[in-house]
Design a protein around this motif. Structure first.
Motif, PDB file in Angstrom:
ATOM      1  N   ILE A 419      -2.507  11.687   3.157  1.00 25.84           N
ATOM      2  CA  ILE A 419      -3.090  10.361   3.378  1.00 25.84           C
ATOM      3  C   ILE A 419      -4.414  10.246   2.643  1.00 25.84           C
ATOM      4  CG2 ILE A 419      -4.106   8.846   5.118  1.00 25.84           C
ATOM      5  CD1 ILE A 419      -2.009   9.839   7.085  1.00 25.84           C
ATOM      6  N   ALA A 420      -5.213  11.307   2.716  1.00 24.47           N
ATOM      7  CA  ALA A 420      -6.524  11.292   2.064  1.00 24.47           C
ATOM      8  C   ALA A 420      -6.389  11.157   0.546  1.00 24.47           C
ATOM      9  CB  ALA A 420      -7.292  12.561   2.410  1.00 24.47           C
ATOM     10  N   SER A 421      -5.409  11.833  -0.038  1.00 28.27           N
ATOM     11  CA  SER A 421      -5.240  11.760  -1.491  1.00 28.27           C
ATOM     12  C   SER A 421      -4.781  10.376  -1.921  1.00 28.27           C
ATOM     13  CB  SER A 421      -4.253  12.826  -1.977  1.00 28.27           C
ATOM     14  OG  SER A 421      -2.940  12.560  -1.494  1.00 28.27           O
ATOM     15  N   VAL A 422      -3.874   9.772  -1.144  1.00 26.06           N
ATOM     16  CA  VAL A 422      -3.434   8.406  -1.456  1.00 26.06           C
ATOM     17  C   VAL A 422      -4.593   7.442  -1.299  1.00 26.06           C
ATOM     18  CG1 VAL A 422      -1.917   6.523  -0.760  1.00 26.06           C
ATOM     19  CG2 VAL A 422      -1.036   8.856  -0.836  1.00 26.06           C
ATOM     20  N   GLN A 423      -5.358   7.617  -0.226  1.00 29.24           N
ATOM     21  CA  GLN A 423      -6.483   6.717   0.028  1.00 29.24           C
ATOM     22  C   GLN A 423      -7.513   6.803  -1.087  1.00 29.24           C
ATOM     23  OE1 GLN A 423      -6.576   4.653   2.988  1.00 29.24           O
ATOM     24  NE2 GLN A 423      -7.987   3.642   1.594  1.00 29.24           N
ATOM     25  N   ARG A 424      -7.771   8.020  -1.569  1.00 29.41           N
ATOM     26  CA  ARG A 424      -8.730   8.180  -2.661  1.00 29.41           C
ATOM     27  C   ARG A 424      -8.249   7.446  -3.906  1.00 29.41           C
ATOM     28  NH1 ARG A 424      -9.359  13.468  -0.671  1.00 29.41           N
ATOM     29  NH2 ARG A 424      -7.786  14.247  -2.124  1.00 29.41           N
ATOM     30  N   TYR A 425      -6.946   7.512  -4.163  1.00 28.13           N
ATOM     31  CA  TYR A 425      -6.408   6.821  -5.335  1.00 28.13           C
ATOM     32  C   TYR A 425      -6.575   5.314  -5.191  1.00 28.13           C
ATOM     33  CZ  TYR A 425      -3.203   4.560  -8.459  1.00 28.13           C
ATOM     34  OH  TYR A 425      -2.672   3.710  -9.386  1.00 28.13           O
ATOM     35  N   LEU A 426      -6.237   4.786  -4.023  1.00 25.12           N
ATOM     36  CA  LEU A 426      -6.338   3.341  -3.814  1.00 25.12           C
ATOM     37  C   LEU A 426      -7.782   2.880  -3.859  1.00 25.12           C
ATOM     38  CD1 LEU A 426      -3.704   2.809  -0.983  1.00 25.12           C
ATOM     39  CD2 LEU A 426      -3.449   2.382  -3.423  1.00 25.12           C
ATOM     40  N   GLY A 477      -0.294  13.143 -12.143  1.00 27.41           N
ATOM     41  CA  GLY A 477      -0.188  13.433 -10.703  1.00 27.41           C
ATOM     42  C   GLY A 477       0.549  12.327  -9.969  1.00 27.41           C
ATOM     43  N   PHE A 478       1.788  12.097 -10.351  1.00 20.61           N
ATOM     44  CA  PHE A 478       2.556  10.982  -9.791  1.00 20.61           C
ATOM     45  C   PHE A 478       2.869  11.160  -8.303  1.00 20.61           C
ATOM     46  CE2 PHE A 478       3.656  10.964 -14.339  1.00 20.61           C
ATOM     47  CZ  PHE A 478       3.331   9.653 -14.654  1.00 20.61           C
ATOM     48  N   GLN A 479       2.900  12.403  -7.846  1.00 19.46           N
ATOM     49  CA  GLN A 479       3.277  12.639  -6.451  1.00 19.46           C
ATOM     50  C   GLN A 479       2.306  11.981  -5.477  1.00 19.46           C
ATOM     51  OE1 GLN A 479       3.337  14.828  -8.905  1.00 19.46           O
ATOM     52  NE2 GLN A 479       4.833  16.486  -8.611  1.00 19.46           N
ATOM     53  N   ASN A 480       1.031  11.907  -5.835  1.00 16.43           N
ATOM     54  CA  ASN A 480       0.030  11.340  -4.930  1.00 16.43           C
ATOM     55  C   ASN A 480       0.368   9.915  -4.533  1.00 16.43           C
ATOM     56  OD1 ASN A 480      -1.550  13.638  -4.878  1.00 16.43           O
ATOM     57  ND2 ASN A 480      -2.800  13.010  -6.616  1.00 16.43           N
ATOM     58  N   VAL A 481       0.911   9.156  -5.476  1.00 16.86           N
ATOM     59  CA  VAL A 481       1.268   7.767  -5.204  1.00 16.86           C
ATOM     60  C   VAL A 481       2.757   7.632  -4.907  1.00 16.86           C
ATOM     61  CG1 VAL A 481       1.304   5.430  -6.155  1.00 16.86           C
ATOM     62  CG2 VAL A 481      -0.615   6.950  -6.629  1.00 16.86           C
ATOM     63  N   GLY A 482       3.571   8.423  -5.602  1.00 16.81           N
ATOM     64  CA  GLY A 482       5.024   8.319  -5.446  1.00 16.81           C
ATOM     65  C   GLY A 482       5.494   8.571  -4.031  1.00 16.81           C
ATOM     66  N   ARG A 483       4.753   9.381  -3.267  1.00 18.59           N
ATOM     67  CA  ARG A 483       5.189   9.687  -1.906  1.00 18.59           C
ATOM     68  C   ARG A 483       5.153   8.467  -0.992  1.00 18.59           C
ATOM     69  NH1 ARG A 483       0.691  13.229  -2.245  1.00 18.59           N
ATOM     70  NH2 ARG A 483       2.206  14.927  -2.086  1.00 18.59           N
ATOM     71  N   LEU A 484       4.490   7.406  -1.429  1.00 19.89           N
ATOM     72  CA  LEU A 484       4.482   6.176  -0.623  1.00 19.89           C
ATOM     73  C   LEU A 484       5.865   5.530  -0.568  1.00 19.89           C
ATOM     74  CD1 LEU A 484       1.162   4.455  -1.797  1.00 19.89           C
ATOM     75  CD2 LEU A 484       1.617   5.436   0.463  1.00 19.89           C
ATOM     76  N   PHE A 485       6.685   5.758  -1.594  1.00 20.22           N
ATOM     77  CA  PHE A 485       7.982   5.080  -1.698  1.00 20.22           C
ATOM     78  C   PHE A 485       9.055   5.983  -1.090  1.00 20.22           C
ATOM     79  CE2 PHE A 485       5.126   3.597  -4.929  1.00 20.22           C
ATOM     80  CZ  PHE A 485       5.208   2.229  -4.788  1.00 20.22           C
ATOM     81  N   HIS A 486       9.477   5.613   0.101  1.00 19.62           N
ATOM     82  CA  HIS A 486      10.327   6.506   0.896  1.00 19.62           C
ATOM     83  C   HIS A 486      10.975   5.690   2.011  1.00 19.62           C
ATOM     84  CE1 HIS A 486      11.219   9.828   3.749  1.00 19.62           C
ATOM     85  NE2 HIS A 486      11.224  10.601   2.680  1.00 19.62           N
ATOM     86  N   ASP A 487      12.092   6.158   2.525  1.00 17.76           N
ATOM     87  CA  ASP A 487      12.758   5.464   3.630  1.00 17.76           C
ATOM     88  C   ASP A 487      11.847   5.270   4.825  1.00 17.76           C
ATOM     89  OD1 ASP A 487      15.307   4.636   2.924  1.00 17.76           O
ATOM     90  OD2 ASP A 487      16.168   6.624   3.172  1.00 17.76           O
ATOM     91  N   ASP A 488      10.940   6.226   5.045  1.00 16.32           N
ATOM     92  CA  ASP A 488      10.049   6.150   6.202  1.00 16.32           C
ATOM     93  C   ASP A 488       8.784   5.338   5.929  1.00 16.32           C
ATOM     94  OD1 ASP A 488      11.791   7.796   7.567  1.00 16.32           O
ATOM     95  OD2 ASP A 488      10.711   9.637   7.027  1.00 16.32           O
TER      96      ASP A 488
END
Length: 712
Positions: A419-426, A477-488
């Motif tokens: 969450i922290a890594s995604v938040q930093r990107y945003l 580092g696509f994983q930091n953002v890519g993990r947002l796109f998921h069934d959950d």
């Protein structure tokens, strides 16, 4: 106490949606038409005391628009509360009405609005034999909106978002399978009107600001008048008495003016002259009627405001749109504070799209500072500036899928560090990622600049028109953002575009290699190794995730651009890169080579000399409708939006025909091709047939590669 969950079933544009909330400030993000206003209305039906009458007046227009037939179905709006305080009076309210069953001390509670067929209809449905379609049709034909009832319940245990639960309680209309029961304990017990939660909480709704001036002219909605009325009830009679006497004296003084008395006399004489003494009024007077009651007198008060930096104070309609909206929002917040002073069970503040006409700095400041103690605040917005300062764990994203609106929680299932890594990107990268219908992630400036230009030039439509947002990660580092796109989490398509960086020459070192060549070989060998490593990691990351895919450039973007057959475009910018005529001719010859080790090295040298971003800008200016889009980019486009509507395809082909006509194509060929296009628009032929016909008339056109990618 705060709302922890909202469940919507069959309500307006929500077939089945679940939103999760936390204490403090929450954000609901969504594009226009994604259901933000309907969602707020649903909450208000349960918690806004001013909406209770509307809650009992639901009709067929409130049912989900995707239902083939609303009759027999239920609308369910359910709120779950958490952290209910231990105060005895508050506990009594929830224990008797809405507490979770089995809890001696209530920390959670549910409160539900259910719009369902009345008992006699449910009884008829319960008596149907399984599969009796004729019997079901006969019952449904007799249902009107008057056959429905609204009930408020609490102490429910049902998961209303579970389709199986819905079918068990409401019924399976396709299979015609209905329970023999007509009442279900898991729905909870009816909450008496005297225990309405709406009457026990402080709830303020700040609607989207469409026409602020009209709101100030509306006595019912005027926020200033609401505040003044709230204060007028607290004014002591003795304190207001002097004002009352002054108003009465002023009324008498106005009525006693000589001109007023003269007009009164003239009116009286004229009536008697026209109708006679017998039919004339017995008395007639002209009096001032200024109110002398506090709440009525306050209606005459108006707000005068000066813009920032100006000494002049004007009426609200003289303010800028942004200034008027800010004043309106301020008054609504003050209204909320007045309610909060009454010490209610809980405080809820809903703000719908506060960004209208307000400067971006004010938007972010407003969001940052609105943090009232013991208050849950829920914003809805389509402002990227507010989304940038929102925490993703306190965020719900609304999206449209077909005719339905869905809700996503981007932080679900993520570890705190993720969450922290995604938040930093945003926080660091200002993007519209969270508002996108679908997304393409790229690693650098070249792709960010050239892909939109390529699509617009070749297809005649923008990425926005295709419903695709292109986001530059500025790294791999696509994983930091890519993990947002998921069934959950966010159920939207995301295509990752990256380079494999496969070496364009043999990297085996030789004794006679120059120092520059040895350095180049080491560089591309290292890049190739990283490309292989990246491919393995991304393939594993995307495996089993239907919302993610990766499109790989075999070499780098610039080399793939050349491999697609775009040497002329690169040659066209030689004069912008080099000054020497000799160097230009040498570079031209290398770019015309069919050997990737030759043209690849030259185009990479040009990009390195200019800088990838600046070189991409040069190429973007040289792109024409004849430029080819590399296949791996087309694959990403197809994944992001695999089913373009007919009207979009029509515009694409119309663009191609106009392009060919402008390039001197035979008029008869264009006319024949347009005939095929008109047949496609009328639905007489499919996309594949249209492409086949145009391949006969325009075999060299760049559109055929685009269509092939979408049909593959």
């Amino acid at each position: 106490m705060h709302i922890s969950k909202l469940s919507l079933v069959n309500y307006r544009n929500f077939a089945n949606a679940r939103l999760l909330f936390r204490e403090g400030t929450n954000t609901i993000i969504g594009e226009n038409g994604s259901g933000k206003s309907n969602l707020f209305r649903a909450i208000r039906l349960l918690l806004d005391d001013n909406m209770l009458r509307s809650a009992y007046r639901l009709d067929e227009g409130d049912f989900h628009r995707g239902l083939a037939d609303w009759r027999g179905h239920w609308i369910i709006i359910s709120l779950e509360f958490e952290k209910i305080v231990s105060d005895e009076a508050i506990q009594a309210l929830f224990q008797h009405g809405t507490a979770i069953v089995g809890e001696q001390y209530t920390e959670k509670a549910t409160y539900n609005l259910i719009f369902r067929p009345k008992l006699h209809v449910r009884q008829l449905l319960s008596e149907l034999a399984e599969g009796d379609q004729l019997g079901l049709a006969e019952i449904l034909d007799g249902i009107t909106i008057d056959s429905y009832e609204v009930v408020f319940t609490g102490k429910s245990t049902a998961d209303f978002n579970d389709l199986t639960t819905y079918k068990n309680i409401v019924g399976d209309f396709e299979a015609v399978k209905f329970s023999k029961e007509t009442e279900f304990p898991e729905l909870g017990i009816r909450v008496p009107a005297v225990l309405s939660v709406a009457r026990e909480v402080s709830f303020t709704f700040v609607q989207a600001l469409r026409d602020v001036v009209a709101e100030f002219h509306n006595n019912r909605a005027n926020p200033l008048l609401t505040l003044l009325k709230a204060k007028s009830g607290r004014i002591e009679a003795d304190a207001f008495a002097p004002i009352t006497e002054q108003v009465k004296a002023l009324n008498d003084a106005i009525g006693g003016l000589n001109d007023v008395l003269a007009v009164r006399s003239d009116i009286s004489q004229t009536i008697k002259a026209a109708a006679g003494e017998a039919y004339s009024p017995s008395s007639l007077s002209i009096r001032s009627d200024l109110p002398d009651e506090a709440d009525k007198l306050f209606q005459s008060l108006k707000l005068f405001v000066g813009e920032s930096g100006e000494a002049y104070e004007g009426n609200i309609n003289e303010l800028s749109l942004g200034g008027a909206n800010l004043i309106y929002l301020t008054l609504k917040l003050l209204e909320f504070k007045y309610q909060q002073e009454k010490m209610p069970v809980a405080n809820f503040l809903l703000i719908e799209e506060p960004e209208a006409h307000i400067h971006t700095h004010i938007q972010k400041t407003l969001f940052d500072r609105l943090n009232y103690e013991d208050t849950q605040i829920i914003y809805s917005t389509h402002s990227v500036h507010i989304s940038e300062v929102s925490k993703i764990q306190n965020m719900n994203i609304l999206g449209r899928e077909g005719g339905c609106c869905e809700a996503y929680q981007p932080a679900t299932g993520l570890e705190p560090r993720e969450i922290a890594s995604v938040q930093r990107y945003l926080d660091a990268v200002r993007s519209n990622l969270l508002f996108a219908k679908s997304v393409i992630l790229v690693e650098g400036d070249a792709e960010e600049i050239l892909i939109p230009s390529l699509v617009k030039a070749v297809m005649g439509v923008s990425l926005d028109e295709l419903g695709i947002s292109l986001i530059n990660i500025r790294s791999t580092g696509f994983q930091n953002v890519g993990r947002l796109f998921h069934d959950d989490r966010i159920r939207k398509r995301c295509a990752i575009v990256t380079d494999l960086d496969t070496a364009i020459i043999d990297t085996t070192p030789h004794d006679d290699d120059s120092k520059a060549l040895r350095k180049f070989k080491l560089h591309i060998e290292g890049a190739q190794a990283k490309g292989i490593e990246r491919q393995l990691a991304l393939n594993a990351f995307c495996d089993g995730n239907r919302w993610l895919t990766v499109s790989y450039a075999h070499h780098t973007f610039e080399v793939e651009f050349m491999r697609a057959g775009n040497a002329d475009v690169v040659i066209g910018v030689l004069g912008d890169v080099y000054v020497s005529a000799h160097t230009i001719e040498e570079a031209r010859a290398e770019l015309q080579s069919t050997d990737v080790s030759v043209y690849g090295r030259r185009v990479l040298t040009m990009a390195a000399n200019e800088g990838k971003g600046w070189f991409a800008l040069l190429l973007a200016k040289a792109i024409t409708p004849a430029t080819a889009i590399p296949r791996y980019i087309l694959d990403a486009l197809v994944f992001a939006n695999p089913a373009l509507p007919i009207d979009v395809w029509f515009r694409v082909f119309d663009h191609r025909l106009r392009t060919n006509s402008n390039a001197g194509a035979d008029d008869a060929v264009i006319e024949e091709s347009r005939g095929h296009l008109d047949r496609f628009r009328r639905g007489e032929i499919a996309l594949e047939q249209l492409n086949d016909e145009l391949f006969k008339t325009l075999p060299a056109d760049a559109i055929h590669d685009v269509v092939a990618a979408f049909l593959s």
